[in-house]
Design an enzyme around this catalytic site. Sequence first.
Site, PDB file in Angstrom:
ATOM      1  N   GLY A  39      74.863  63.796 -21.313  1.00 28.98           N
ATOM      2  CA  GLY A  39      73.579  64.539 -20.163  1.00 28.98           C
ATOM      3  C   GLY A  39      74.084  65.611 -20.093  1.00 28.98           C
ATOM      4  O   GLY A  39      74.949  66.258 -19.906  1.00 28.98           O
ATOM      5  N   GLY A  42      74.771  66.804 -13.833  1.00 28.42           N
ATOM      6  CA  GLY A  42      73.961  66.122 -12.765  1.00 28.42           C
ATOM      7  C   GLY A  42      73.344  64.782 -13.130  1.00 28.42           C
ATOM      8  O   GLY A  42      72.408  64.875 -12.863  1.00 28.42           O
ATOM      9  N   SER A  43      73.443  64.528 -14.233  1.00 31.21           N
ATOM     10  CA  SER A  43      72.789  62.796 -14.507  1.00 31.21           C
ATOM     11  C   SER A  43      72.902  62.674 -14.195  1.00 31.21           C
ATOM     12  O   SER A  43      72.599  60.955 -14.282  1.00 31.21           O
ATOM     13  CB  SER A  43      72.502  63.737 -16.460  1.00 31.21           C
ATOM     14  OG  SER A  43      73.740  63.152 -17.235  1.00 31.21           O
ATOM     15  N   LYS A  45      76.414  61.147 -15.053  1.00 30.79           N
ATOM     16  CA  LYS A  45      78.329  60.595 -16.041  1.00 30.79           C
ATOM     17  C   LYS A  45      79.024  60.444 -14.911  1.00 30.79           C
ATOM     18  O   LYS A  45      79.159  59.104 -15.596  1.00 30.79           O
ATOM     19  CB  LYS A  45      77.981  61.854 -16.729  1.00 30.79           C
ATOM     20  CG  LYS A  45      76.681  61.965 -17.924  1.00 30.79           C
ATOM     21  CD  LYS A  45      77.477  62.985 -19.382  1.00 30.79           C
ATOM     22  CE  LYS A  45      78.048  63.658 -19.455  1.00 30.79           C
ATOM     23  NZ  LYS A  45      77.594  64.789 -17.754  1.00 30.79           N
ATOM     24  N   SER A  46      79.363  61.404 -14.517  1.00 36.30           N
ATOM     25  CA  SER A  46      80.477  61.544 -13.377  1.00 36.30           C
ATOM     26  C   SER A  46      80.556  60.959 -12.651  1.00 36.30           C
ATOM     27  O   SER A  46      81.195  59.315 -11.816  1.00 36.30           O
ATOM     28  CB  SER A  46      80.968  62.660 -13.253  1.00 36.30           C
ATOM     29  OG  SER A  46      80.995  63.470 -14.523  1.00 36.30           O
ATOM     30  N   GLU A 166      84.894  63.494 -19.081  1.00 35.79           N
ATOM     31  CA  GLU A 166      84.852  65.158 -19.772  1.00 35.79           C
ATOM     32  C   GLU A 166      86.198  65.980 -20.488  1.00 35.79           C
ATOM     33  O   GLU A 166      87.053  66.701 -19.489  1.00 35.79           O
ATOM     34  CB  GLU A 166      84.279  66.261 -18.694  1.00 35.79           C
ATOM     35  CG  GLU A 166      83.190  65.738 -17.997  1.00 35.79           C
ATOM     36  CD  GLU A 166      81.484  66.278 -19.294  1.00 35.79           C
ATOM     37  OE1 GLU A 166      82.685  67.407 -20.397  1.00 35.79           O
ATOM     38  OE2 GLU A 166      80.812  66.193 -18.925  1.00 35.79           O
TER      39      GLU A 166
END
Length: 279
Positions: A39, A42-43, A45-46, A166
């Site tokens: 993504g 800002g999707s 994920k983190s 990441e």
Amino acid sequence: MKELITVRDVSFQYPNEDKEALRNLSLSVYKGEWLAIVGHNGSGKSTLTKLLNGLLLPTAGEISVEGYSTAKEDELWDVRRRVGIVFQNPDNQFVGTSVRDDVAFGLENFGVPRDEMIQRIEDSVRRVNMSAFIDAEPHHLSGGQKQRVAIAGIIAQKPSIIILDEATSMLDPMGRKEVIETVKELNEKEGITVISITHDLEEAAKADRVIVMMQGEAKSQGTPREVFQNEQLLLEAGLDLPFSLKLGLALKEQGVPLKEQYITQEELVDALWTLHSQG
């Protein structure tokens, strides 16, 4: 397949934020699989990474890891023992003056006896092909080597799941290849479950399954081939097509008789070599 992680109707909102970072998210992670979660920035994920490890707690819904709930304070350490995270910047992860000391740090926190600790350190460093550097100072290592040491520090703790948050994004192509090959070997040969949080579709193409995140929701999931062939979905998610897929499409437009779409460079090279051999 055995379900290791269960995420059910999870939402999360940061303090002083108007919008939820995650909204009614449900997903499962299965034993021995490599799951890529992709993504744009800002999707969500983190945020999901930190929720899976219990570093953040959902504002709604529930997360369990091998039956242990992050909602129960007395089970949080059981969750964290089972989920190890390798973060983005390798330089921010080192606390020891040598590779040996750094791998030992997490084991000391868990109270592992010294004799067992020595064996775990040597085994984990060997498994990521860094035995020759066990007494080296971390800041003398390359980016890829640093991340492999970070992985060694995680697997020494014997987790069920490794999350790459990441973890290759700051590496050069060689370092990225080193890390992905190391993780692939741990996944395929030792059955460690891998969750790769990434926006790099070339990396995600190596996974067994891909989930596409958009604005805190899981918009699509399937095999890399199923997901990456939906060009409109990838564009809406702010993701680019994998390089090998774009190149294959361009070659088809130029009249090269490729039979299908190839999502990894290895697949495309094999197909082109076959065409060349056929003359």
